[in-house]
Design an enzyme around this catalytic site. Structure first.
Site: not given
Ligand code: IMP
Length: 191
Positions: A8-10, A13, A69, A149-150, A171, A176
């Protein structure tokens, strides 16, 4: 101490995992090892993409590594947006992506959805997979301004509020990502 790369680059995290594994592993991120490329995520599953990232580091840096992911799966949309969550509408704009989901679900009574995280841990040449899932429903309109995100349209089962209305601490206890990470940490700590 054994080195373990988090693909990761975060920085935030990274610190979280570093603290959780203190004294057991030296946790490094992509910047720490000088990995500056954008590792391609071209697989069509979360597991595939996580494994692409972890294997890249093993191959190019010869270090054990884990990668995650995540995404949203909506039952009535054949589990879309799935691996395309970050750019479902064609852009990386969260509001555009949320609107795409709301439009596609308009009038559909099946609002079931889940967030999923898959972690691939490549350790001593073996791929260990850890999965975290949280089930919920998709609201008909946005609510809340926290998170990312969502989050404004996702209401986890057992709650009356969306992820975007929850404190980050709350949260992070049920998400997840937290579920998948706990499984990996328990494994690494030998629990
Ligand atoms: P990543 O693999 O963690 O970078 O997630 C990929 C994409 O999934 C993100 O850019 C969000 O659009 C969506 N996503 C993943 N986890 C979450 C969350 O906890 N809340 C809302 N959107 C999420």
């Amino acid at each position: 101490m054994k080195k373990l790369v988090f693909a990761t680059n975060n920085q935030h995290k990274t610190e979280e995992i570093r603290a959780a594994l203190e004294g057991k592993y030296e946790v490094l991120n992509l910047e720490d090892i000088g990995c500056l490329v954008d590792i391609p995520e071209t697989a069509d599953t979360f597991e595939g993409n996580a494994t692409l990232k972890s294997s890249y580091v093993v191959e190019h840096f010869n270090l054990d590594c884990f990668a995650d992911d995540s995404g949203l799966e909506v039952e009535a949309l054949n589990n879309e947006p799935g691996v395309y969550s970050a750019r479902y509408s064609g852009s990386r704009d969260s509001l555009d992506n949320i609107n795409m989901v709301l439009e596609k679900l308009e009038g559909n009574p099946n609002r079931k959805a889940r967030f999923k995280t898959v972690i691939s841990l490549m350790q001593d040449g073996r791929n260990h997979i850890f999965e975290g899932v949280i089930n919920g429903t998709i609201r008909t309109a946005l609510s809340g301004s926290k998170g990312f995100g969502y989050d404004p349209i996702f209401q986890p089962d057992g709650y009356e509020i969306t992820f975007a209305e929850m404190d980050m601490a709350q949260k992070n206890k049920i998400s997840h990502r937290a579920i998948a990470l706990k499984k990996m940490l328990d494994f690494l700590k030998g629990i």
